[in-house]
Motif scaffolding. Structure first.
Motif, short mmCIF file in Angstrom:
data_model
loop_
_atom_site.label_atom_id
_atom_site.label_comp_id
_atom_site.label_asym_id
_atom_site.label_seq_id
_atom_site.Cartn_x
_atom_site.Cartn_y
_atom_site.Cartn_z
N GLY A 24 56.92 36.46 24.43
CA GLY A 24 55.89 37.50 23.31
C GLY A 24 55.92 38.78 24.90
N THR A 25 54.85 39.85 24.64
CA THR A 25 55.17 41.31 24.83
C THR A 25 53.72 41.94 25.42
OG1 THR A 25 57.06 41.83 24.54
CG2 THR A 25 55.68 43.44 25.56
N VAL A 26 53.41 41.49 27.54
CA VAL A 26 52.00 41.31 27.80
C VAL A 26 51.73 42.80 27.30
CG1 VAL A 26 50.57 41.03 29.34
CG2 VAL A 26 52.29 39.70 28.84
N THR A 27 51.40 43.35 26.63
CA THR A 27 50.70 45.24 26.62
C THR A 27 49.09 45.49 27.80
OG1 THR A 27 49.63 44.53 24.83
CG2 THR A 27 51.99 46.04 25.16
N GLU A 28 48.41 43.82 27.22
CA GLU A 28 47.01 44.43 28.15
C GLU A 28 47.10 43.06 29.38
OE1 GLU A 28 42.76 44.52 25.35
OE2 GLU A 28 43.10 46.64 26.34
N ARG A 29 46.40 42.70 30.24
CA ARG A 29 45.65 41.76 30.75
C ARG A 29 44.21 41.50 31.36
NH1 ARG A 29 45.54 37.17 33.05
NH2 ARG A 29 47.62 36.17 34.96
N GLU A 30 43.79 40.07 30.87
CA GLU A 30 42.82 40.07 30.58
C GLU A 30 42.98 38.59 31.95
OE1 GLU A 30 41.40 37.87 27.22
OE2 GLU A 30 39.40 38.71 27.55
N GLY A 31 41.79 38.80 32.89
CA GLY A 31 41.64 38.35 34.11
C GLY A 31 40.32 38.36 34.42
N ILE A 32 39.46 37.04 35.43
CA ILE A 32 38.62 36.76 35.37
C ILE A 32 38.51 37.04 37.04
CG2 ILE A 32 36.81 35.06 36.13
CD1 ILE A 32 38.34 33.08 33.29
N ILE A 33 37.50 37.88 37.57
CA ILE A 33 37.42 37.67 38.91
C ILE A 33 36.29 37.07 39.47
CG2 ILE A 33 36.82 39.72 40.33
CD1 ILE A 33 39.28 39.78 39.40
N VAL A 34 36.47 36.08 40.69
CA VAL A 34 35.25 35.25 40.77
C VAL A 34 34.89 35.38 42.12
CG1 VAL A 34 35.10 32.83 41.65
CG2 VAL A 34 37.24 33.61 39.41
N GLU A 35 33.45 35.47 42.27
CA GLU A 35 33.33 36.03 43.38
C GLU A 35 32.36 35.40 43.73
OE1 GLU A 35 30.52 39.76 43.56
OE2 GLU A 35 29.89 39.80 45.51
N VAL A 36 32.15 34.52 44.92
CA VAL A 36 31.37 33.35 45.60
C VAL A 36 30.58 34.02 46.93
CG1 VAL A 36 31.24 31.56 46.96
CG2 VAL A 36 33.36 31.44 45.18
N ILE A 37 29.30 34.39 46.42
CA ILE A 37 28.31 34.79 47.59
C ILE A 37 27.48 33.68 48.33
CG2 ILE A 37 26.93 36.65 48.02
CD1 ILE A 37 26.92 36.88 44.95
N ASP A 38 27.73 33.81 49.51
CA ASP A 38 26.88 32.68 50.51
C ASP A 38 25.64 33.60 51.61
OD1 ASP A 38 28.27 33.34 53.87
OD2 ASP A 38 26.90 34.54 52.81
N SER A 39 24.77 32.47 51.70
CA SER A 39 23.11 32.68 52.28
C SER A 39 23.12 34.07 52.98
CB SER A 39 22.40 31.32 52.37
OG SER A 39 23.24 31.03 53.40
N ASN A 40 23.83 34.32 53.18
CA ASN A 40 23.77 35.60 54.36
C ASN A 40 24.38 36.77 53.62
OD1 ASN A 40 23.20 34.44 56.28
ND2 ASN A 40 24.97 33.61 56.62
N GLY A 41 24.86 36.47 52.50
CA GLY A 41 25.43 37.56 51.29
C GLY A 41 26.92 37.97 51.46
#
Ligand code: 164
Ligand code: MG
Length: 371
Positions: A24-41
Protein backbone atom coordinates in the motif's frame (compact mmCIF):
# COMPACT_ATOMS: atom_id res chain seq x y z
CA UNK A 1 8.89 8.67 39.58
CA UNK A 2 5.49 10.16 40.51
CA UNK A 3 3.31 10.40 37.41
CA UNK A 4 0.66 13.14 37.76
CA UNK A 5 -1.02 12.72 34.36
CA UNK A 6 -0.67 11.22 30.91
CA UNK A 7 -1.86 12.88 27.71
CA UNK A 8 -2.48 10.97 24.47
CA UNK A 9 -2.78 13.06 21.31
CA UNK A 10 -3.67 11.56 17.92
CA UNK A 11 -2.02 13.72 15.28
CA UNK A 12 -2.31 13.57 11.50
CA UNK A 13 0.04 14.96 8.86
CA UNK A 14 0.23 14.62 5.08
CA UNK A 15 3.51 13.23 3.74
CA UNK A 16 5.41 15.53 1.38
CA UNK A 17 5.45 12.68 -1.15
CA UNK A 18 3.70 9.28 -1.30
CA UNK A 19 5.56 6.41 0.40
CA UNK A 20 5.07 3.35 -1.81
CA UNK A 21 5.28 -0.28 -0.71
CA UNK A 22 3.70 -3.28 -2.46
CA UNK A 23 1.33 -3.49 0.54
CA UNK A 24 0.00 0.00 0.00
CA UNK A 25 1.01 3.64 -0.39
CA UNK A 26 1.13 5.93 2.63
CA UNK A 27 0.14 9.52 1.82
CA UNK A 28 -1.09 10.65 5.25
CA UNK A 29 0.32 9.55 8.64
CA UNK A 30 -1.59 9.31 11.90
CA UNK A 31 0.34 8.78 15.10
CA UNK A 32 -0.09 8.95 18.88
CA UNK A 33 2.02 11.44 20.82
CA UNK A 34 2.33 10.29 24.44
CA UNK A 35 3.12 12.86 27.17
CA UNK A 36 3.85 11.55 30.68
CA UNK A 37 3.92 14.42 33.20
CA UNK A 38 5.40 14.03 36.69
CA UNK A 39 4.27 15.76 39.91
CA UNK A 40 6.82 18.55 39.24
CA UNK A 41 5.34 19.26 35.80
CA UNK A 42 8.25 17.68 33.87
CA UNK A 43 7.09 15.97 30.63
CA UNK A 44 8.49 12.89 28.95
CA UNK A 45 7.46 12.14 25.36
CA UNK A 46 6.90 8.93 23.43
CA UNK A 47 5.15 8.05 20.15
CA UNK A 48 2.80 5.23 19.20
CA UNK A 49 3.97 4.29 15.69
CA UNK A 50 1.19 1.94 14.56
CA UNK A 51 -0.30 2.86 11.19
CA UNK A 52 -3.97 3.72 10.58
CA UNK A 53 -4.59 0.26 9.11
CA UNK A 54 -2.97 -3.12 9.97
CA UNK A 55 -0.81 -3.48 6.82
CA UNK A 56 2.60 -3.61 8.56
CA UNK A 57 1.67 -5.39 11.82
CA UNK A 58 -1.68 -6.20 13.41
CA UNK A 59 -1.75 -2.94 15.40
CA UNK A 60 -3.45 0.30 14.35
CA UNK A 61 -3.75 3.79 15.86
CA UNK A 62 -7.18 2.76 17.13
CA UNK A 63 -6.02 -0.48 18.79
CA UNK A 64 -3.09 1.37 20.35
CA UNK A 65 -5.34 4.11 21.73
CA UNK A 66 -7.59 1.45 23.26
CA UNK A 67 -4.77 -0.60 24.80
CA UNK A 68 -2.95 2.49 26.08
CA UNK A 69 -6.08 4.07 27.59
CA UNK A 70 -8.02 1.04 28.79
CA UNK A 71 -5.25 -1.40 29.74
CA UNK A 72 -1.72 0.00 30.10
CA UNK A 73 -2.41 3.35 31.79
CA UNK A 74 -4.67 1.68 34.42
CA UNK A 75 -1.73 -0.68 35.12
CA UNK A 76 0.56 2.34 35.62
CA UNK A 77 -2.01 3.91 37.99
CA UNK A 78 -1.86 0.87 40.26
CA UNK A 79 1.88 0.20 40.22
CA UNK A 80 4.50 2.85 41.14
CA UNK A 81 7.30 3.11 38.56
CA UNK A 82 10.83 3.91 39.80
CA UNK A 83 12.66 3.10 36.53
CA UNK A 84 11.46 2.75 32.91
CA UNK A 85 12.35 -0.97 33.02
CA UNK A 86 9.66 -1.34 35.70
CA UNK A 87 7.10 -0.21 33.09
CA UNK A 88 8.42 -2.65 30.48
CA UNK A 89 8.19 -5.52 32.96
CA UNK A 90 4.76 -4.39 34.19
CA UNK A 91 3.50 -4.40 30.57
CA UNK A 92 4.65 -8.01 30.04
CA UNK A 93 1.32 -9.12 31.58
CA UNK A 94 -0.34 -7.77 28.40
CA UNK A 95 0.00 -9.89 25.25
CA UNK A 96 1.64 -8.37 22.14
CA UNK A 97 0.39 -4.79 21.40
CA UNK A 98 4.07 -3.83 21.23
CA UNK A 99 3.59 -0.40 19.63
CA UNK A 100 1.08 0.66 22.28
CA UNK A 101 3.48 -0.47 25.04
CA UNK A 102 6.45 1.23 23.36
CA UNK A 103 4.70 4.60 23.08
CA UNK A 104 4.18 4.72 26.85
CA UNK A 105 7.45 3.03 27.88
CA UNK A 106 9.53 5.38 25.74
CA UNK A 107 7.81 8.46 27.18
CA UNK A 108 8.76 7.14 30.63
CA UNK A 109 12.39 6.69 29.48
CA UNK A 110 12.43 10.34 28.29
CA UNK A 111 10.93 11.52 31.61
CA UNK A 112 13.40 9.43 33.63
CA UNK A 113 16.36 10.83 31.67
CA UNK A 114 15.11 14.41 32.20
CA UNK A 115 14.64 13.77 35.95
CA UNK A 116 18.23 12.44 36.00
CA UNK A 117 19.48 15.48 34.00
CA UNK A 118 21.02 13.07 31.49
CA UNK A 119 20.56 12.58 27.76
CA UNK A 120 18.45 9.57 26.80
CA UNK A 121 21.46 8.23 24.85
CA UNK A 122 23.59 8.38 28.02
CA UNK A 123 20.89 6.69 30.14
CA UNK A 124 20.52 3.71 27.74
CA UNK A 125 24.29 3.26 27.24
CA UNK A 126 24.90 5.10 23.97
CA UNK A 127 28.54 5.60 22.94
CA UNK A 128 28.29 7.64 19.73
CA UNK A 129 28.11 11.43 19.38
CA UNK A 130 26.70 11.14 15.86
CA UNK A 131 24.94 8.38 13.96
CA UNK A 132 25.16 7.47 10.28
CA UNK A 133 21.99 8.24 8.35
CA UNK A 134 20.34 6.11 5.67
CA UNK A 135 17.28 6.88 3.59
CA UNK A 136 14.41 4.95 2.01
CA UNK A 137 13.58 5.43 -1.67
CA UNK A 138 9.96 4.26 -1.65
CA UNK A 139 8.58 4.45 -5.18
CA UNK A 140 7.21 2.12 -7.84
CA UNK A 141 8.66 4.01 -10.76
CA UNK A 142 12.25 3.77 -12.02
CA UNK A 143 12.33 7.47 -12.88
CA UNK A 144 11.17 8.50 -9.42
CA UNK A 145 13.66 6.12 -7.74
CA UNK A 146 16.54 7.56 -9.76
CA UNK A 147 15.43 11.15 -9.09
CA UNK A 148 15.19 10.42 -5.36
CA UNK A 149 18.63 8.77 -5.26
CA UNK A 150 20.14 11.77 -7.03
CA UNK A 151 18.47 14.15 -4.55
CA UNK A 152 19.46 12.12 -1.47
CA UNK A 153 23.06 11.74 -2.69
CA UNK A 154 23.28 15.53 -2.70
CA UNK A 155 21.97 15.51 0.89
CA UNK A 156 24.76 13.11 1.88
CA UNK A 157 22.89 9.95 2.95
CA UNK A 158 25.19 6.97 3.59
CA UNK A 159 22.84 4.07 2.71
CA UNK A 160 19.98 3.70 0.19
CA UNK A 161 17.01 1.36 0.69
CA UNK A 162 14.78 0.42 -2.26
CA UNK A 163 11.38 -1.25 -2.04
CA UNK A 164 11.15 -4.45 -4.09
CA UNK A 165 8.58 -7.12 -4.94
CA UNK A 166 8.30 -9.79 -7.68
CA UNK A 167 6.96 -7.14 -10.10
CA UNK A 168 9.73 -4.67 -9.29
CA UNK A 169 13.13 -6.14 -8.52
CA UNK A 170 15.81 -7.28 -11.02
CA UNK A 171 15.41 -4.61 -13.71
CA UNK A 172 15.05 -1.79 -11.16
CA UNK A 173 18.14 -2.86 -9.23
CA UNK A 174 20.08 -3.47 -12.48
CA UNK A 175 19.41 0.09 -13.68
CA UNK A 176 20.32 1.57 -10.29
CA UNK A 177 23.53 -0.48 -10.21
CA UNK A 178 24.35 0.56 -13.83
CA UNK A 179 24.19 4.21 -12.83
CA UNK A 180 25.57 3.86 -9.28
CA UNK A 181 27.92 0.82 -9.20
CA UNK A 182 29.33 1.69 -5.76
CA UNK A 183 26.15 2.93 -4.05
CA UNK A 184 25.63 1.41 -0.53
CA UNK A 185 22.36 -0.24 -1.56
CA UNK A 186 19.83 -2.54 0.15
CA UNK A 187 16.35 -3.80 -0.68
CA UNK A 188 13.27 -4.20 1.53
CA UNK A 189 10.65 -6.69 0.32
CA UNK A 190 8.14 -6.45 3.19
CA UNK A 191 7.39 -10.19 2.84
CA UNK A 192 6.58 -9.95 -0.90
CA UNK A 193 8.20 -13.32 -1.76
CA UNK A 194 7.85 -17.01 -0.88
CA UNK A 195 10.36 -19.86 -1.21
CA UNK A 196 8.83 -20.51 -4.63
CA UNK A 197 10.59 -17.29 -5.70
CA UNK A 198 14.01 -18.68 -4.73
CA UNK A 199 15.46 -18.30 -8.24
CA UNK A 200 14.32 -14.65 -8.41
CA UNK A 201 15.93 -14.03 -5.03
CA UNK A 202 19.16 -15.84 -5.99
CA UNK A 203 19.40 -13.58 -9.07
CA UNK A 204 19.55 -10.52 -6.80
CA UNK A 205 23.01 -11.72 -5.66
CA UNK A 206 24.18 -10.02 -8.88
CA UNK A 207 23.83 -6.60 -7.26
CA UNK A 208 26.13 -6.75 -4.24
CA UNK A 209 23.34 -5.56 -1.94
CA UNK A 210 24.18 -4.81 1.68
CA UNK A 211 21.18 -6.96 2.58
CA UNK A 212 17.68 -7.99 1.56
CA UNK A 213 15.20 -7.05 4.28
CA UNK A 214 12.26 -9.36 5.15
CA UNK A 215 11.97 -11.25 1.85
CA UNK A 216 9.49 -13.81 3.22
CA UNK A 217 6.53 -13.78 5.62
CA UNK A 218 7.02 -12.57 9.19
CA UNK A 219 6.42 -16.10 10.59
CA UNK A 220 8.66 -17.83 7.96
CA UNK A 221 11.58 -18.29 10.38
CA UNK A 222 12.55 -21.79 9.06
CA UNK A 223 12.03 -20.69 5.46
CA UNK A 224 14.35 -17.68 5.91
CA UNK A 225 17.01 -20.08 7.23
CA UNK A 226 16.61 -22.28 4.11
CA UNK A 227 16.74 -19.19 1.87
CA UNK A 228 19.85 -17.78 3.58
CA UNK A 229 21.69 -21.01 2.74
CA UNK A 230 20.87 -20.48 -0.97
CA UNK A 231 21.73 -16.78 -1.41
CA UNK A 232 24.89 -14.80 -0.66
CA UNK A 233 23.09 -11.54 0.06
CA UNK A 234 22.66 -11.24 3.85
CA UNK A 235 19.04 -11.52 5.01
CA UNK A 236 17.89 -8.81 7.43
CA UNK A 237 14.72 -9.41 9.45
CA UNK A 238 12.26 -6.68 10.40
CA UNK A 239 8.61 -7.77 10.80
CA UNK A 240 9.73 -11.24 12.01
CA UNK A 241 11.41 -9.84 15.12
CA UNK A 242 8.96 -8.53 17.71
CA UNK A 243 10.81 -9.76 20.82
CA UNK A 244 14.14 -10.84 22.27
CA UNK A 245 13.11 -14.48 21.83
CA UNK A 246 12.33 -13.94 18.13
CA UNK A 247 15.82 -12.50 17.68
CA UNK A 248 17.45 -15.36 19.60
CA UNK A 249 15.54 -18.02 17.63
CA UNK A 250 16.24 -16.39 14.25
CA UNK A 251 19.97 -16.15 15.02
CA UNK A 252 20.17 -19.73 16.38
CA UNK A 253 18.41 -21.03 13.23
CA UNK A 254 20.51 -18.92 10.83
CA UNK A 255 17.41 -17.14 9.51
CA UNK A 256 19.24 -13.83 9.22
CA UNK A 257 22.66 -12.19 9.39
CA UNK A 258 21.38 -8.71 10.21
CA UNK A 259 18.47 -7.39 12.31
CA UNK A 260 16.54 -4.14 11.85
CA UNK A 261 15.65 -3.03 15.39
CA UNK A 262 12.60 -0.77 15.78
CA UNK A 263 11.83 0.06 19.41
CA UNK A 264 8.14 0.52 18.49
CA UNK A 265 7.89 -2.94 16.90
CA UNK A 266 9.47 -4.75 19.88
CA UNK A 267 7.62 -2.95 22.70
CA UNK A 268 10.10 -0.25 23.66
CA UNK A 269 13.70 0.59 24.51
CA UNK A 270 14.09 -2.08 27.22
CA UNK A 271 13.47 -4.93 24.73
CA UNK A 272 15.36 -3.11 21.96
CA UNK A 273 18.44 -2.93 24.23
CA UNK A 274 18.12 -6.65 25.09
CA UNK A 275 18.06 -7.53 21.38
CA UNK A 276 20.99 -5.19 20.69
CA UNK A 277 23.09 -6.68 23.50
CA UNK A 278 22.40 -10.27 22.39
CA UNK A 279 23.21 -9.47 18.74
CA UNK A 280 26.42 -7.72 19.80
CA UNK A 281 27.43 -10.82 21.79
CA UNK A 282 26.77 -13.04 18.73
CA UNK A 283 28.38 -10.79 16.08
CA UNK A 284 25.06 -10.04 14.39
CA UNK A 285 24.97 -6.51 12.96
CA UNK A 286 21.95 -4.36 13.76
CA UNK A 287 20.63 -1.06 12.50
CA UNK A 288 17.76 1.20 13.59
CA UNK A 289 14.66 0.94 11.40
CA UNK A 290 12.14 3.73 10.82
CA UNK A 291 8.36 3.89 10.85
CA UNK A 292 7.63 7.01 8.80
CA UNK A 293 7.42 8.61 12.21
CA UNK A 294 7.23 12.07 13.64
CA UNK A 295 10.02 13.81 15.50
CA UNK A 296 9.44 12.23 18.94
CA UNK A 297 10.02 8.66 17.73
CA UNK A 298 12.80 9.90 15.43
CA UNK A 299 14.51 11.43 18.50
CA UNK A 300 14.26 8.12 20.38
CA UNK A 301 15.70 6.31 17.32
CA UNK A 302 18.73 8.63 17.38
CA UNK A 303 19.42 7.69 21.02
CA UNK A 304 18.92 3.97 20.29
CA UNK A 305 21.22 4.10 17.25
CA UNK A 306 23.99 5.56 19.46
CA UNK A 307 24.48 2.11 21.08
CA UNK A 308 27.75 0.40 19.98
CA UNK A 309 26.19 -2.47 18.01
CA UNK A 310 24.36 -0.18 15.56
CA UNK A 311 27.03 -0.41 12.88
CA UNK A 312 24.93 0.06 9.71
CA UNK A 313 23.30 3.41 8.77
CA UNK A 314 19.63 3.16 9.79
CA UNK A 315 16.34 4.58 8.48
CA UNK A 316 16.91 7.79 10.44
CA UNK A 317 16.52 10.47 7.84
CA UNK A 318 15.89 14.20 8.25
CA UNK A 319 12.45 15.41 9.35
CA UNK A 320 12.18 17.16 5.98
CA UNK A 321 12.36 13.80 4.15
CA UNK A 322 8.73 13.30 5.19
CA UNK A 323 7.28 16.50 6.71
CA UNK A 324 6.76 20.14 5.69
CA UNK A 325 7.04 20.92 9.43
CA UNK A 326 7.75 18.41 12.23
CA UNK A 327 6.35 18.55 15.79
CA UNK A 328 9.81 18.96 17.35
CA UNK A 329 12.26 21.84 17.40
CA UNK A 330 14.94 21.84 16.21
CA UNK A 331 13.96 19.36 13.49
CA UNK A 332 16.18 16.33 12.82
CA UNK A 333 18.73 17.27 10.17
CA UNK A 334 21.44 15.32 8.34
CA UNK A 335 24.88 16.88 7.96
CA UNK A 336 27.54 15.10 5.86
CA UNK A 337 25.55 11.88 6.23
CA UNK A 338 25.28 12.00 10.02
CA UNK A 339 22.73 13.04 12.64
CA UNK A 340 24.10 14.52 15.87
CA UNK A 341 23.18 12.73 19.13
CA UNK A 342 21.86 15.36 21.58
CA UNK A 343 23.70 15.59 24.93
CA UNK A 344 20.93 17.64 26.58
CA UNK A 345 18.47 15.99 29.01
CA UNK A 346 16.05 13.42 27.67
CA UNK A 347 15.42 13.06 23.93
CA UNK A 348 17.16 16.40 23.41
CA UNK A 349 14.46 18.00 21.28
CA UNK A 350 11.66 20.36 22.36
CA UNK A 351 8.05 20.27 21.23
CA UNK A 352 6.93 22.64 18.48
CA UNK A 353 3.73 23.43 20.44
CA UNK A 354 2.12 25.36 17.58
CA UNK A 355 2.63 22.45 15.13
CA UNK A 356 1.50 19.87 17.69
CA UNK A 357 -1.67 21.85 18.38
CA UNK A 358 -2.55 22.33 14.70
CA UNK A 359 -2.05 18.63 13.90
CA UNK A 360 -3.86 17.22 16.98
CA UNK A 361 -7.18 15.53 16.10
CA UNK A 362 -7.95 13.79 19.40
CA UNK A 363 -6.67 14.48 22.93
CA UNK A 364 -7.25 12.26 25.95
CA UNK A 365 -6.05 13.16 29.48
CA UNK A 366 -5.57 10.58 32.26
CA UNK A 367 -5.07 12.03 35.75
CA UNK A 368 -3.24 10.01 38.46
CA UNK A 369 -4.23 10.36 42.13
CA UNK A 370 -1.00 10.77 44.02
CA UNK A 371 -1.43 8.65 47.12
O1 164 B 1 10.83 5.78 8.33
C1 164 B 1 11.64 5.55 7.42
O2 164 B 1 12.55 6.30 7.11
C2 164 B 1 11.52 4.28 6.62
C3 164 B 1 10.29 3.52 6.96
C4 164 B 1 10.26 2.20 6.26
O3 164 B 1 11.05 1.89 5.39
C5 164 B 1 9.24 1.28 6.64
C6 164 B 1 8.32 1.61 7.58
C7 164 B 1 7.23 0.75 7.83
C8 164 B 1 7.02 -0.31 7.03
C9 164 B 1 7.79 -0.50 5.82
O4 164 B 1 7.27 0.14 4.73
C10 164 B 1 9.22 -0.03 5.97
C11 164 B 1 10.01 -1.11 6.64
O5 164 B 1 9.58 -2.25 6.54
O6 164 B 1 11.10 -0.86 7.19
MG1 MG C 1 11.33 -3.25 6.68
Amino acid sequence: MRIAQIKLRVITMALKSPFYTHLGTVTEREGIIVEVIDSNGVSGYGEGVAFSTPWYTEETVETSLHIMGDVLIPLLKNQPINHPEDAAILFQSVRRNHMAKAGLEMAIWDLYAKQSSKSLAAVIGGTREKIASGVVVASDSLKSCLNQIEKYLEEGYQRYKIKINPNQDYSLLAEIRRRYPELPLMADANSAYTLRDIDRLKALDDFNLLMIEQPLASDDIIEHALLQKEITTPICLDESIVSFNDAKNAIELGSCKIINIKAGRVGGLYEAKRIHNFCLSRGIEVWCGGMIEFGISRAHNIALASLPGFTIPGDISASKRFWEEDIITPEVSVKNGFVGVPDTPGIGFSINEKRLKETTRIEKVFKFENK
